[in-house]
Design a protein around this motif. Structure first.
Motif, mmCIF file in Angstrom:
data_model
loop_
_atom_site.group_PDB
_atom_site.id
_atom_site.type_symbol
_atom_site.label_atom_id
_atom_site.label_comp_id
_atom_site.label_asym_id
_atom_site.label_seq_id
_atom_site.Cartn_x
_atom_site.Cartn_y
_atom_site.Cartn_z
ATOM 1 N N ASP A 152 12.180 -7.599 -2.461
ATOM 2 C CA ASP A 152 11.199 -7.977 -1.455
ATOM 3 C C ASP A 152 11.229 -6.995 -0.286
ATOM 4 O O ASP A 152 10.175 -6.565 0.223
ATOM 5 C CB ASP A 152 11.505 -9.396 -0.974
ATOM 6 N N VAL A 153 12.428 -6.612 0.152
ATOM 7 C CA VAL A 153 12.554 -5.630 1.233
ATOM 8 C C VAL A 153 11.898 -4.312 0.840
ATOM 9 O O VAL A 153 11.152 -3.706 1.627
ATOM 10 C CB VAL A 153 14.035 -5.397 1.603
ATOM 11 N N ILE A 154 12.178 -3.849 -0.375
ATOM 12 C CA ILE A 154 11.627 -2.565 -0.829
ATOM 13 C C ILE A 154 10.104 -2.584 -0.779
ATOM 14 O O ILE A 154 9.464 -1.663 -0.255
ATOM 15 C CB ILE A 154 12.113 -2.240 -2.249
ATOM 16 N N PHE A 155 9.492 -3.619 -1.331
ATOM 17 C CA PHE A 155 8.033 -3.643 -1.390
ATOM 18 C C PHE A 155 7.398 -3.865 -0.028
ATOM 19 O O PHE A 155 6.335 -3.311 0.264
ATOM 20 C CB PHE A 155 7.557 -4.686 -2.406
ATOM 21 N N ARG A 156 8.014 -4.654 0.822
ATOM 22 C CA ARG A 156 7.455 -4.870 2.153
ATOM 23 C C ARG A 156 7.529 -3.595 2.999
ATOM 24 O O ARG A 156 6.600 -3.286 3.750
ATOM 25 C CB ARG A 156 8.201 -6.000 2.864
ATOM 26 N N THR A 157 8.646 -2.871 2.914
ATOM 27 C CA THR A 157 8.805 -1.666 3.738
ATOM 28 C C THR A 157 8.102 -0.454 3.135
ATOM 29 O O THR A 157 7.608 0.403 3.862
ATOM 30 C CB THR A 157 10.289 -1.336 3.943
ATOM 31 N N LEU A 158 8.027 -0.391 1.812
ATOM 32 C CA LEU A 158 7.430 0.775 1.165
ATOM 33 C C LEU A 158 5.918 0.651 1.072
ATOM 34 O O LEU A 158 5.183 1.584 1.425
ATOM 35 C CB LEU A 158 8.041 0.955 -0.229
ATOM 36 N N PHE A 159 5.429 -0.512 0.601
ATOM 37 C CA PHE A 159 3.996 -0.677 0.359
ATOM 38 C C PHE A 159 3.363 -1.816 1.157
ATOM 39 O O PHE A 159 2.206 -2.185 0.890
ATOM 40 C CB PHE A 159 3.741 -0.914 -1.133
ATOM 41 N N SER A 160 4.094 -2.397 2.088
ATOM 42 C CA SER A 160 3.565 -3.517 2.896
ATOM 43 C C SER A 160 3.103 -4.677 2.035
ATOM 44 O O SER A 160 2.143 -5.384 2.359
ATOM 45 C CB SER A 160 2.400 -3.041 3.788
ATOM 46 N N PRO A 183 4.496 -8.231 -0.049
ATOM 47 C CA PRO A 183 5.604 -9.141 -0.352
ATOM 48 C C PRO A 183 5.849 -9.168 -1.854
ATOM 49 O O PRO A 183 4.986 -8.773 -2.653
ATOM 50 C CB PRO A 183 5.088 -10.493 0.156
ATOM 51 N N ILE A 184 7.001 -9.645 -2.252
ATOM 52 C CA ILE A 184 7.353 -9.678 -3.674
ATOM 53 C C ILE A 184 6.399 -10.577 -4.462
ATOM 54 O O ILE A 184 6.241 -10.432 -5.673
ATOM 55 C CB ILE A 184 8.817 -10.149 -3.850
ATOM 56 N N GLU A 185 5.706 -11.481 -3.765
ATOM 57 C CA GLU A 185 4.775 -12.381 -4.460
ATOM 58 C C GLU A 185 3.507 -11.662 -4.919
ATOM 59 O O GLU A 185 2.775 -12.189 -5.773
ATOM 60 C CB GLU A 185 4.400 -13.551 -3.541
ATOM 61 N N HIS A 186 3.209 -10.480 -4.375
ATOM 62 C CA HIS A 186 2.036 -9.731 -4.830
ATOM 63 C C HIS A 186 2.197 -9.435 -6.317
ATOM 64 O O HIS A 186 3.287 -9.106 -6.783
ATOM 65 C CB HIS A 186 1.901 -8.434 -4.038
ATOM 66 N N HIS A 187 1.112 -9.498 -7.084
ATOM 67 C CA HIS A 187 1.235 -9.438 -8.538
ATOM 68 C C HIS A 187 1.848 -8.124 -9.027
ATOM 69 O O HIS A 187 2.661 -8.124 -9.959
ATOM 70 C CB HIS A 187 -0.118 -9.695 -9.209
ATOM 71 N N LEU A 188 1.520 -6.995 -8.398
ATOM 72 C CA LEU A 188 2.100 -5.728 -8.849
ATOM 73 C C LEU A 188 3.579 -5.643 -8.486
ATOM 74 O O LEU A 188 4.404 -5.197 -9.292
ATOM 75 C CB LEU A 188 1.335 -4.552 -8.244
ATOM 76 N N ALA A 189 3.914 -6.079 -7.285
ATOM 77 C CA ALA A 189 5.326 -6.077 -6.887
ATOM 78 C C ALA A 189 6.136 -6.990 -7.797
ATOM 79 O O ALA A 189 7.228 -6.633 -8.260
ATOM 80 C CB ALA A 189 5.460 -6.520 -5.430
ATOM 81 N N ARG A 190 5.590 -8.169 -8.061
ATOM 82 C CA ARG A 190 6.295 -9.117 -8.933
ATOM 83 C C ARG A 190 6.463 -8.550 -10.335
ATOM 84 O O ARG A 190 7.515 -8.684 -10.966
ATOM 85 C CB ARG A 190 5.534 -10.441 -8.980
ATOM 86 N N ASP A 191 5.431 -7.892 -10.848
ATOM 87 C CA ASP A 191 5.507 -7.347 -12.202
ATOM 88 C C ASP A 191 6.550 -6.230 -12.296
ATOM 89 O O ASP A 191 7.272 -6.122 -13.294
ATOM 90 C CB ASP A 191 4.134 -6.825 -12.638
ATOM 91 N N VAL A 192 6.628 -5.372 -11.265
ATOM 92 C CA VAL A 192 7.652 -4.318 -11.265
ATOM 93 C C VAL A 192 9.034 -4.944 -11.256
ATOM 94 O O VAL A 192 9.935 -4.539 -12.003
ATOM 95 C CB VAL A 192 7.487 -3.375 -10.055
ATOM 96 N N PHE A 193 9.231 -5.954 -10.416
ATOM 97 C CA PHE A 193 10.529 -6.618 -10.307
ATOM 98 C C PHE A 193 10.927 -7.251 -11.635
ATOM 99 O O PHE A 193 12.067 -7.094 -12.101
ATOM 100 C CB PHE A 193 10.455 -7.669 -9.202
ATOM 101 N N PHE A 200 13.475 5.059 -5.328
ATOM 102 C CA PHE A 200 13.605 4.183 -4.157
ATOM 103 C C PHE A 200 13.860 2.753 -4.613
ATOM 104 O O PHE A 200 14.689 2.040 -4.047
ATOM 105 C CB PHE A 200 12.343 4.211 -3.288
ATOM 106 N N PHE A 201 13.127 2.338 -5.652
ATOM 107 C CA PHE A 201 13.308 0.976 -6.133
ATOM 108 C C PHE A 201 14.660 0.817 -6.806
ATOM 109 O O PHE A 201 15.385 -0.143 -6.546
ATOM 110 C CB PHE A 201 12.183 0.589 -7.101
ATOM 111 N N LEU A 202 15.023 1.776 -7.667
ATOM 112 C CA LEU A 202 16.305 1.696 -8.361
ATOM 113 C C LEU A 202 17.451 1.710 -7.368
ATOM 114 O O LEU A 202 18.328 0.841 -7.378
ATOM 115 C CB LEU A 202 16.440 2.859 -9.352
#
Length: 450
Positions: free
Chosen positions: A150-158, A160-170, A262-264
Motif C-alpha cells: 500500500d505504501v509503495i503504490f500510494r507514494t509511487l503512483f498515488s 491505494p492498494i484497493e485500486h484494481h491495478l495495484a491490487r492485481d500487482v500485489f 521498487f516494488f520488489l
C-alpha cells in the motif's frame, strides 16, 4: 534470557551437492556457525571461488572505496531477470550510473516530507484492517506485506492498494514469490552467455503478468504527464527527471524495469522487517509497552512526529540488524586482490553477508541479543559505522533507505498504539527473496486500552 530465533547452522564440512541442496532450501541454514567469527572465509567449487568477507575494512574496500572494481555479480541475479529486466538492481557500469542519476533525486531528503501523508494514510489503513482480527491468531507477514505494498503504490503512483491495478500487482506478486526459487543454475555454474537460462514456467508467466500490469500503470502516467494532469508523486518525479549528462529520460520499458525493482525491494524488504519487528515486540513486552506509550504522539498527520518516535526507530534498526531483509550481497572481483595475506583471483565472487556481519561475535556486544539501547553505546555507534549495512553501503546503497526508515517506525508505532501483540509458535528465519519465517509469523492482537 530469551534470544530472538535464528536458523540452525550446518556442519562445517559438507559436499558441494549437499551444500547446493541446503542453499536451494535456505541460504542461512546452509552456512556453518564458524562464519559468525570468521573475518574471511573461502568456498571452493569446480567452477569458481567465493569469499565471505566480515572484516570491516575489506567490506569497506568492496562497497565504499572501490565499487567499480567490484561490480554486482550477474550470477546470482540471473533468477530475477524475468521480472527485473535491466533495472538498477542488476545493472553495472555506465548503465547503472545513468539510472542512479535519474532515480536518486526522487528520494532526496525533501521528498520524504512530501511523501509522508501517503505513508500516514497507509499506516491508518493497516490499523483499520487489523481491527477485523482482534482476538484471533493471524499470520502477520501477510498483513505487513499488504501494508508495505500500500505504501509503495500510494507514494509511487498515488493509488491505494484497493485500486484494481495495484491490487492485481500485489496478488500476482504473491504468486511470483511462491514460484521463485532462491537458486538459479547460473548461481553455481558459470554458463556461457549464449546458453539459454532455464526458469520455471509459472515464474516466467507470473513475472510477465506483473510487468504487463506495471506497463499499464506507466503508460497511463506518461499520458497524464503529457496532458499536465499527473500527480506530483515519485513516478512523476522519476519519469520527468532527465539524465543531467545526456538530457534523456527513461523510456517506458526502462521505467517498467525500475518500478519492478521498487516494488520488489520496497515492498519485500519493508514487509519482512516490519513483521519481525512486531514479533520482537511480542517477545519483549516491556519494549512493546514503551513503544506504545511513545506512539501516543501519533495523532495528526505531521512529519515532525517522526522526531518523537525515537524508541521506535531504535527498535526498527535493531530488527534490521537481527533480521536484515537482504541477507547476502554478491560482488565480482575484476582484478587480482590481496586480502588477509591471500591472493583473490579475478572473477572470484565476493560475498558480503549482512546476516553474519550484523551478528559477528568479534564485533558486536551481545550479538544475538535484542537490545535497541545498543545504538547509544560506544560499541553500537562504532558498529553502526563499520558493520551495519541493511541497505548496502557506498555508491550502491539503496536509494530508498531514508524512505524505509520513515515508513517502518511509523507503521510499527501506529499498530502498537492501538493493539497489543502476543507471540504464537517460535518462527524460524529462512532466506528466499528476503529473510522471512519458514512457516510464517503468527501473532494474536488484542485492543490496547486507551
Amino acid at each position: 534470557m530469551t534470544l530472538p530465533p535464528k536458523p540452525p547452522s550446518r556442519p562445517d564440512k559438507v559436499s558441494l551437492w549437499q551444500y547446493a541442496k541446503l542453499f536451494r532450501s535456505d541460504i542461512l541454514s546452509a552456512q556453518p556457525a564458524r562464519l559468525y567469527r570468521a573475518w574471511m572465509a573461502e568456498f571452493k567449487t569446480p567452477f569458481f571461488r567465493s569469499y565471505l568477507l566480515n572484516q570491516p575494512d575489506l567490506v569497506a574496500r568492496v562497497l565504499r572505496e572501490r565499487p567499480d572494481d567490484f561490480p554486482k555479480s550477474t550470477r546470482v541475479n540471473e533468477g530475477l531477470k524475468p521480472l527485473l529486466g535491466n533495472s538498477v538492481f542488476v545493472t553495472n557500469g555506465e548503465t547503472w550510473k545513468r539510472q542512479r542519476r535519474i532515480i536518486d533525486p526522487a528520494f532526496e531528503g525533501g521528498r520524504l516530507r512530501e511523501t509522508f501523508p501517503a505513508m500516514w494514510d497507509a499506516s491508518e489503513a493497516a490499523a483499520a484492517r487489523l481491527e477485523h482480527n482482534i482476538g484471533q491468531e493471524i499470520e502477520i507477514e501477510a498483513e505487513t506485506s499488504h501494508a508495505a505494498a500500500d505504501v509503495i503504490f500510494r507514494t509511487l503512483f498515488s493509488l491505494p492498494i484497493e485500486h484494481h491495478l495495484a491490487r492485481d500487482v500485489f496478488e500476482e506478486f504473491k504468486t511470483y514469490q511462491r514460484s521463485q526459487p532462491i537458486l538459479n543454475l547460473a548461481a553455481l555454474v558459470p554458463l556461457p552467455r549464449w546458453m539459454p537460462r532455464l526458469f520455471r514456467r509459472d515464474t516466467t508467466r507470473s513475472a510477465a503478468r506483473i510487468r504487463d500490469l506495471i506497463t499499464q500503470l506507466t503508460e497511463t502516467r506518461a499520458a497524464q504527464i503529457a496532458d499536465g494532469t499527473a500527480p506530483d508523486d515519485l513516478a512523476t518525479k522519476i519519469m520527468t527527471t532527465p539524465d543531467p549528462e545526456t538530457g534523456k529520460t527513461f523510456s517506458t520499458q526502462e521505467m517498467v524495469d525500475q518500478v519492478a525493482i521498487f516494488f520488489l525491494a520496497g515492498h519485500e524488504t519493508s514487509a519482512s522487517t516490519l513483521a519481525w519487528a512486531l514479533y520482537l515486540m511480542a517477545l519483549y513486552p516491556d519494549w512493546q509497552d514503551r513503544l506504545a506509550t511513545e506512539a501516543q504522539a501519533i495523532q495528526t498527520c505531521d512529519f515532525s512526529v517522526m522526531g518523537k518516535l525515537r524508541l521506535s526507530r531504535d527498535v526498527f534498526r535493531e530488527t534490521l540488524r537481527l533480521y536484515p531483509p537482504v541477507p547476502m550481497m554478491v560482488r565480482e572481483n575484476t582484478c587480482p586482490q590481496r586480502m588477509r595475506d591471500r591472493t583473490v583471483a579475478k572473477g572470484a565472487q565476493m560475498v558480503i553477508s549482512p546476516w553474519h556481519l550484523h551478528r559477528h561475535e568479534r564485533l558486536w556486544d551481545n550479538p544475538d541479543g535484542f537490545d535497541p539501547d545498543r545504538w547509544h553505546t560506544e560499541n553500537g555507534k562504532t558498529c553502526a559505522r563499520e558493520a551495519f549495512i541493511p541497505f548496502s553501503a557506498g555508491a550502491r546503497v539503496c536509494p530508498g533507505a531514508g524512505f524505509a526508515m520513515i515508513e517502518g517506525p511509523l507503521i510499527l508505532s501506529r499498530i502498537l498504539r492501538d493493539f497489543r501483540v502476543t507471540a504464537g509458535p517460535t518462527p524460524v528465519p529462512v532466506a528466499h527473496l528476503t529473510v522471512r519465517a519458514k512457516d510464517g509469523i503468527r501473532l494474536t492482537l488484542t485492543r490496547r486500552n486507551p
